[in-house]
Scaffold this active site. Structure first.
Site, PDB file in Angstrom:
ATOM      1  N   LYS A  13       0.645  -1.387   0.032  1.00 61.65           N
ATOM      2  CA  LYS A  13      -0.069  -0.099  -0.098  1.00 61.65           C
ATOM      3  C   LYS A  13       0.938   1.228  -0.064  1.00 61.65           C
ATOM      4  O   LYS A  13       0.623   2.157  -0.883  1.00 61.65           O
ATOM      5  CB  LYS A  13      -1.127  -0.081   1.385  1.00 61.65           C
ATOM      6  CG  LYS A  13      -1.939  -1.215   1.366  1.00 61.65           C
ATOM      7  CD  LYS A  13      -2.778  -0.990   2.662  1.00 61.65           C
ATOM      8  CE  LYS A  13      -2.031  -1.178   3.705  1.00 61.65           C
ATOM      9  NZ  LYS A  13      -1.380  -2.262   4.023  1.00 61.65           N
ATOM     10  N   ARG A  89      -9.613   1.010   8.802  1.00 60.93           N
ATOM     11  CA  ARG A  89      -9.417  -0.520   8.646  1.00 60.93           C
ATOM     12  C   ARG A  89     -10.370  -1.328   9.897  1.00 60.93           C
ATOM     13  O   ARG A  89     -10.003  -2.305  10.246  1.00 60.93           O
ATOM     14  CB  ARG A  89      -7.882  -0.827   9.022  1.00 60.93           C
ATOM     15  CG  ARG A  89      -7.111  -0.381  10.212  1.00 60.93           C
ATOM     16  CD  ARG A  89      -5.712  -0.362   9.547  1.00 60.93           C
ATOM     17  NE  ARG A  89      -4.756  -1.046  10.181  1.00 60.93           N
ATOM     18  CZ  ARG A  89      -3.411  -0.665   9.643  1.00 60.93           C
ATOM     19  NH1 ARG A  89      -3.270   0.327   8.441  1.00 60.93           N
ATOM     20  NH2 ARG A  89      -2.389  -1.351   9.691  1.00 60.93           N
ATOM     21  N   ARG A 128      11.869  -5.844   4.368  1.00 58.39           N
ATOM     22  CA  ARG A 128      11.565  -4.563   4.391  1.00 58.39           C
ATOM     23  C   ARG A 128      12.428  -3.630   4.808  1.00 58.39           C
ATOM     24  O   ARG A 128      12.829  -3.934   6.091  1.00 58.39           O
ATOM     25  CB  ARG A 128       9.944  -3.940   4.878  1.00 58.39           C
ATOM     26  CG  ARG A 128       9.820  -2.457   4.562  1.00 58.39           C
ATOM     27  CD  ARG A 128       8.473  -2.097   4.856  1.00 58.39           C
ATOM     28  NE  ARG A 128       7.897  -2.784   6.002  1.00 58.39           N
ATOM     29  CZ  ARG A 128       6.543  -2.838   6.170  1.00 58.39           C
ATOM     30  NH1 ARG A 128       5.810  -2.081   5.299  1.00 58.39           N
ATOM     31  NH2 ARG A 128       5.871  -3.117   7.147  1.00 58.39           N
ATOM     32  N   ARG A 161      11.241  -1.924  10.614  1.00 60.72           N
ATOM     33  CA  ARG A 161      10.311  -1.323  11.649  1.00 60.72           C
ATOM     34  C   ARG A 161      10.358  -2.330  12.901  1.00 60.72           C
ATOM     35  O   ARG A 161      10.186  -3.525  12.752  1.00 60.72           O
ATOM     36  CB  ARG A 161       8.870  -1.183  10.971  1.00 60.72           C
ATOM     37  CG  ARG A 161       8.852   0.250  10.473  1.00 60.72           C
ATOM     38  CD  ARG A 161       7.661   0.169   9.451  1.00 60.72           C
ATOM     39  NE  ARG A 161       6.526  -0.447  10.003  1.00 60.72           N
ATOM     40  CZ  ARG A 161       5.370  -0.667   9.355  1.00 60.72           C
ATOM     41  NH1 ARG A 161       5.208   0.178   7.927  1.00 60.72           N
ATOM     42  NH2 ARG A 161       4.034  -1.016   9.736  1.00 60.72           N
ATOM     43  N   ARG A 172      -0.291  -8.934  13.495  1.00 64.09           N
ATOM     44  CA  ARG A 172      -1.057  -7.803  12.444  1.00 64.09           C
ATOM     45  C   ARG A 172      -1.801  -8.435  11.487  1.00 64.09           C
ATOM     46  O   ARG A 172      -2.856  -8.025  10.985  1.00 64.09           O
ATOM     47  CB  ARG A 172       0.099  -6.895  11.811  1.00 64.09           C
ATOM     48  CG  ARG A 172       0.877  -5.984  12.811  1.00 64.09           C
ATOM     49  CD  ARG A 172       2.099  -5.464  12.402  1.00 64.09           C
ATOM     50  NE  ARG A 172       2.009  -5.045  11.064  1.00 64.09           N
ATOM     51  CZ  ARG A 172       3.127  -4.588  10.133  1.00 64.09           C
ATOM     52  NH1 ARG A 172       4.268  -5.030  10.636  1.00 64.09           N
ATOM     53  NH2 ARG A 172       2.988  -3.929   9.152  1.00 64.09           N
TER      54      ARG A 172
HETATM   55  P1  AP5 Z   1       4.723  -1.745   1.898  1.00 65.74           P
HETATM   56  O1  AP5 Z   1       4.478  -0.662   0.599  1.00 65.74           O
HETATM   57  O2  AP5 Z   1       5.503  -1.151   2.894  1.00 65.74           O
HETATM   58  O3  AP5 Z   1       3.433  -2.301   2.275  1.00 65.74           O
HETATM   59  P2  AP5 Z   1       2.161  -1.607   3.203  1.00 65.74           P
HETATM   60  O4  AP5 Z   1       1.036  -2.506   2.718  1.00 65.74           O
HETATM   61  O5  AP5 Z   1       2.263  -0.158   3.245  1.00 65.74           O
HETATM   62  O6  AP5 Z   1       2.524  -2.496   4.609  1.00 65.74           O
HETATM   63  P3  AP5 Z   1       2.660  -1.753   6.097  1.00 65.74           P
HETATM   64  O7  AP5 Z   1       3.217  -2.812   7.051  1.00 65.74           O
HETATM   65  O8  AP5 Z   1       3.092  -0.452   6.128  1.00 65.74           O
HETATM   66  O9  AP5 Z   1       1.021  -1.792   6.171  1.00 65.74           O
HETATM   67  P4  AP5 Z   1       0.142  -1.960   7.626  1.00 65.74           P
HETATM   68  O10 AP5 Z   1      -0.986  -1.658   7.121  1.00 65.74           O
HETATM   69  O11 AP5 Z   1       0.486  -3.189   8.341  1.00 65.74           O
HETATM   70  O12 AP5 Z   1       1.176  -0.933   8.662  1.00 65.74           O
HETATM   71  P5  AP5 Z   1       0.717   0.579   9.010  1.00 65.74           P
HETATM   72  O13 AP5 Z   1       1.850   1.228   8.825  1.00 65.74           O
HETATM   73  O14 AP5 Z   1      -0.547   1.076   8.218  1.00 65.74           O
HETATM   74  O15 AP5 Z   1       5.493  -2.926   1.260  1.00 65.74           O
HETATM   75  C1  AP5 Z   1       6.072  -3.947   2.106  1.00 65.74           C
HETATM   76  C2  AP5 Z   1       7.347  -4.543   1.664  1.00 65.74           C
HETATM   77  O16 AP5 Z   1       7.306  -5.095   0.408  1.00 65.74           O
HETATM   78  C3  AP5 Z   1       8.483  -3.515   1.152  1.00 65.74           C
HETATM   79  O17 AP5 Z   1       9.792  -3.845   1.294  1.00 65.74           O
HETATM   80  C4  AP5 Z   1       8.221  -3.326  -0.469  1.00 65.74           C
HETATM   81  O18 AP5 Z   1       9.759  -2.763  -0.927  1.00 65.74           O
HETATM   82  C5  AP5 Z   1       7.781  -4.671  -0.608  1.00 65.74           C
HETATM   83  N1  AP5 Z   1       6.884  -4.469  -1.919  1.00 65.74           N
HETATM   84  C6  AP5 Z   1       6.043  -3.812  -2.062  1.00 65.74           C
HETATM   85  N2  AP5 Z   1       5.593  -4.030  -3.217  1.00 65.74           N
HETATM   86  C7  AP5 Z   1       5.982  -5.330  -3.729  1.00 65.74           C
HETATM   87  C8  AP5 Z   1       5.725  -6.093  -4.873  1.00 65.74           C
HETATM   88  N3  AP5 Z   1       4.709  -5.877  -5.834  1.00 65.74           N
HETATM   89  N4  AP5 Z   1       6.508  -7.112  -4.962  1.00 65.74           N
HETATM   90  C9  AP5 Z   1       7.383  -7.426  -4.200  1.00 65.74           C
HETATM   91  N5  AP5 Z   1       7.885  -6.771  -3.136  1.00 65.74           N
HETATM   92  C10 AP5 Z   1       6.824  -5.646  -2.886  1.00 65.74           C
HETATM   93  O19 AP5 Z   1       0.357   0.452  10.536  1.00 65.74           O
HETATM   94  C11 AP5 Z   1       1.229   0.428  11.563  1.00 65.74           C
HETATM   95  C12 AP5 Z   1       0.528   0.160  12.814  1.00 65.74           C
HETATM   96  O20 AP5 Z   1      -0.294   1.319  13.266  1.00 65.74           O
HETATM   97  C13 AP5 Z   1      -0.995  -0.889  12.827  1.00 65.74           C
HETATM   98  O21 AP5 Z   1      -0.222  -2.119  12.940  1.00 65.74           O
HETATM   99  C14 AP5 Z   1      -1.635  -0.453  13.998  1.00 65.74           C
HETATM  100  O22 AP5 Z   1      -1.091  -0.573  15.107  1.00 65.74           O
HETATM  101  C15 AP5 Z   1      -1.569   1.292  13.856  1.00 65.74           C
HETATM  102  N6  AP5 Z   1      -2.385   1.713  12.893  1.00 65.74           N
HETATM  103  C16 AP5 Z   1      -2.292   2.209  11.462  1.00 65.74           C
HETATM  104  N7  AP5 Z   1      -3.632   2.606  11.141  1.00 65.74           N
HETATM  105  C17 AP5 Z   1      -4.437   2.050  11.871  1.00 65.74           C
HETATM  106  C18 AP5 Z   1      -5.738   2.223  11.840  1.00 65.74           C
HETATM  107  N8  AP5 Z   1      -6.539   2.993  10.857  1.00 65.74           N
HETATM  108  N9  AP5 Z   1      -6.486   1.960  12.919  1.00 65.74           N
HETATM  109  C19 AP5 Z   1      -5.979   1.502  14.128  1.00 65.74           C
HETATM  110  N10 AP5 Z   1      -4.513   1.288  14.019  1.00 65.74           N
HETATM  111  C20 AP5 Z   1      -3.722   1.600  13.021  1.00 65.74           C
END
Ligand code: AP5
Length: 222
Positions: A13, A89, A128, A161, A172
């Site tokens: 994402k 989410r 990552r 991270r 997660r």
């Molecule tokens: P990346 O682009 O980083 O993936 P992502 O989907 O953004 O993953 P996140 O781990 O950031 O998502 P998340 O939703 O769990 O975490 P968030 O920060 O929102 O890609 C991942 C890896 O794959 C990278 O190394 C990239 O290079 C590689 N890659 C990408 N595309 C690829 C492809 N096509 N092929 C191969 N490799 C590829 O949330 C973190 C925490 O914050 C949550 O756990 C929660 O505690 C809190 N939080 C955030 N939002 C909320 C909410 N709305 N409600 C409650 N808690 C929340």
């Protein structure tokens, strides 16, 4: 213009939203980046959510809704709209967002679900690397930085991270399947959901997302 990018942790994402936001002149709003910035600045909110994030759980709806709605509703003029990544989410967050947008005479114009199997996610997240300063995302094999361990944009030392440890990734993923996956049906029922296989090379995913994003914008402006 309000577009939501849905998908499990590690689906890509953030990687895609950074590219799509630039291409479509949408403000990329990542809830994870917002919370990590609060933690890095040592704010009260940052302290409140630190343990929850490190355990791989979701922060409570009222907390994240307040934080994200403030940003969604104060759109800077240079953008045509917002591209939401990581918010909403839960169904509660989605309903709060709908209500707030409706009051502001706006709505969700499109939602794209990036579908990636759990086993692919575990491998992706283990490789990552993230920039703690600008949020740029890398992968040790698939998307390495030009200089090992350094961000291409600002030269900061890249980090794994704290919530990317395998045991936290399992939590997660469980939170995603229980609390976030039902949003696909919620948005499908509103006729705004599109799905893209995220288990393809980054540029292929980007191409498909861009085409969908452009058609959402065209439909909304016709
Ligand atoms: P990346 O682009 O980083 O993936 P992502 O989907 O953004 O993953 P996140 O781990 O950031 O998502 P998340 O939703 O769990 O975490 P968030 O920060 O929102 O890609 C991942 C890896 O794959 C990278 O190394 C990239 O290079 C590689 N890659 C990408 N595309 C690829 C492809 N096509 N092929 C191969 N490799 C590829 O949330 C973190 C925490 O914050 C949550 O756990 C929660 O505690 C809190 N939080 C955030 N939002 C909320 C909410 N709305 N409600 C409650 N808690 C929340």
């Amino acid at each position: 213009m309000n577009i939501v990018l849905l998908g499990p942790p590690g689906a890509g994402k953030g990687t895609q939203a950074q590219r799509l936001g630039r291409a479509l002149q949408l403000q990329h709003l990542s809830s994870g980046d917002v919370l990590r910035a609060e933690r890095a600045s040592g704010t009260e909110l940052g302290r409140q959510v630190a343990a929850i994030m490190d355990a791989g759980a979701l922060v409570p709806d009222p907390v994240i809704v307040e934080v994200m709605l403030a940003r969604v509703l104060s759109l800077p003029e240079e953008f045509k709209g917002v591209l939401l990544d990581g918010f909403p989410r839960t169904l509660g967050q989605a309903r709060s967002l709908d209500e707030a947008l409706e009051k502001a005479g706006r709505k969700i114009d499109g939602v794209v679900l990036l579908k990636v199997p759990d086993e692919v996610i575990v491998e992706r997240i283990s490789g990552r690397l993230s920039c703690p300063q600008c949020g740029a995302i890398y992968h040790e094999k698939v998307q390495p930085p030009r200089v090992a361990g350094k961000c291409d944009r600002d030269g900061a030392a890249l980090v794994h991270r704290p919530d990317d440890r395998p045991e936290v990734v399992r939590e997660r993923l469980a939170a995603y399947h229980q609390q976030t996956a039902p949003l696909a049906d919620y948005y499908r029922g509103r006729g705004v959901l599109a799905e893209v296989p995220g288990d393809q090379p980054i540029e292929k995913v980007e191409e498909q997302l861009l085409a969908i994003g452009q058609s959402i914008i065209k439909k909304a402006s016709s």
